[in-house]
Scaffold this motif. Structure first.
Motif, PDB file in Angstrom:
ATOM      1  N   ALA A  47       0.873  -1.238   0.130  1.00  0.00           N
ATOM      2  CA  ALA A  47      -0.105  -0.023  -0.106  1.00  0.00           C
ATOM      3  C   ALA A  47       0.822   1.200  -0.030  1.00  0.00           C
ATOM      4  O   ALA A  47       1.817   1.120   0.726  1.00  0.00           O
ATOM      5  N   GLU A  67      -8.254   0.326   7.666  1.00  0.00           N
ATOM      6  CA  GLU A  67      -8.724   0.280   6.364  1.00  0.00           C
ATOM      7  C   GLU A  67      -7.813   1.243   5.376  1.00  0.00           C
ATOM      8  O   GLU A  67      -7.681   0.834   4.108  1.00  0.00           O
ATOM      9  N   GLN A  68      -7.064   1.862   5.886  1.00  0.00           N
ATOM     10  CA  GLN A  68      -6.173   2.890   5.100  1.00  0.00           C
ATOM     11  C   GLN A  68      -4.957   2.135   4.809  1.00  0.00           C
ATOM     12  O   GLN A  68      -3.901   2.811   4.050  1.00  0.00           O
ATOM     13  N   THR A  69      -4.500   1.160   5.425  1.00  0.00           N
ATOM     14  CA  THR A  69      -3.217   0.303   5.284  1.00  0.00           C
ATOM     15  C   THR A  69      -3.683  -1.045   4.939  1.00  0.00           C
ATOM     16  O   THR A  69      -4.792  -1.461   5.098  1.00  0.00           O
ATOM     17  N   SER A  70      -2.444  -1.847   4.839  1.00  0.00           N
ATOM     18  CA  SER A  70      -2.906  -3.168   4.313  1.00  0.00           C
ATOM     19  C   SER A  70      -1.990  -4.125   4.848  1.00  0.00           C
ATOM     20  O   SER A  70      -0.878  -3.767   5.322  1.00  0.00           O
ATOM     21  N   ASN A 123       3.795  -1.555   3.729  1.00  0.00           N
ATOM     22  CA  ASN A 123       3.092  -0.196   3.583  1.00  0.00           C
ATOM     23  C   ASN A 123       4.002   0.995   3.396  1.00  0.00           C
ATOM     24  O   ASN A 123       5.188   0.943   4.063  1.00  0.00           O
ATOM     25  N   ARG A 138       2.844  -4.381   8.166  1.00  0.00           N
ATOM     26  CA  ARG A 138       1.669  -4.631   8.995  1.00  0.00           C
ATOM     27  C   ARG A 138       1.599  -6.146   8.997  1.00  0.00           C
ATOM     28  O   ARG A 138       1.234  -6.543   8.026  1.00  0.00           O
ATOM     29  N   THR A 157      -2.735  -5.908  16.038  1.00  0.00           N
ATOM     30  CA  THR A 157      -2.165  -5.484  14.608  1.00  0.00           C
ATOM     31  C   THR A 157      -0.905  -5.038  15.086  1.00  0.00           C
ATOM     32  O   THR A 157      -0.780  -4.236  16.091  1.00  0.00           O
TER      33      THR A 157
END
Length: 104
Positions: A2, A68-71, A75, A88, A99
């Motif tokens: 990401a 939601e904004q990372t994967s 990243n 992540r 996480t």
């Protein structure tokens, strides 16, 4: 991987904790501790929960937006002109799913 260039509140929050982890030499560990909030730890996954440094709580909505904004996996985000690279992953923090953000 990401690659996000965004000034959203959730990514600003993540950037602050990534900075702390770089300063203190640990990972950012995000664990849901209630329906309304997640606790943020800086530490090593090999440490016991009691040995980790609690760095605060963030609202569940903010934590979920970070996710939601990372994967999962590699990243890269740009926040305030600063680039942050991290991995992540998921882990178990004693009995709590967590996480983990590992800065690189």
């Amino acid at each position: 991987m990401a690659n996000v260039d965004n000034q959203s509140e959730p990514l600003l929050t993540l950037a602050e904790y990534l900075e702390l982890s770089l300063d203190e030499g640990g990972l950012v560990i995000l664990a849901r501790t209630s329906e309304q909030s997640f606790t943020v730890y800086i530490g090593d996954m090999m440490d016991s929960l009691g040995d980790m440094r609690t760095r605060g709580n963030i609202a569940a909505a903010t934590a979920l937006a970070i996710l939601e904004q990372t994967s999962p996996g590699w990243n890269q985000i740009v926040v305030g002109g600063q680039t942050y690279r991290f991995m992540r992953t998921y882990a178990q923090l004693e009995e709590i799913p967590a996480t983990v953000f590992t800065p690189i």
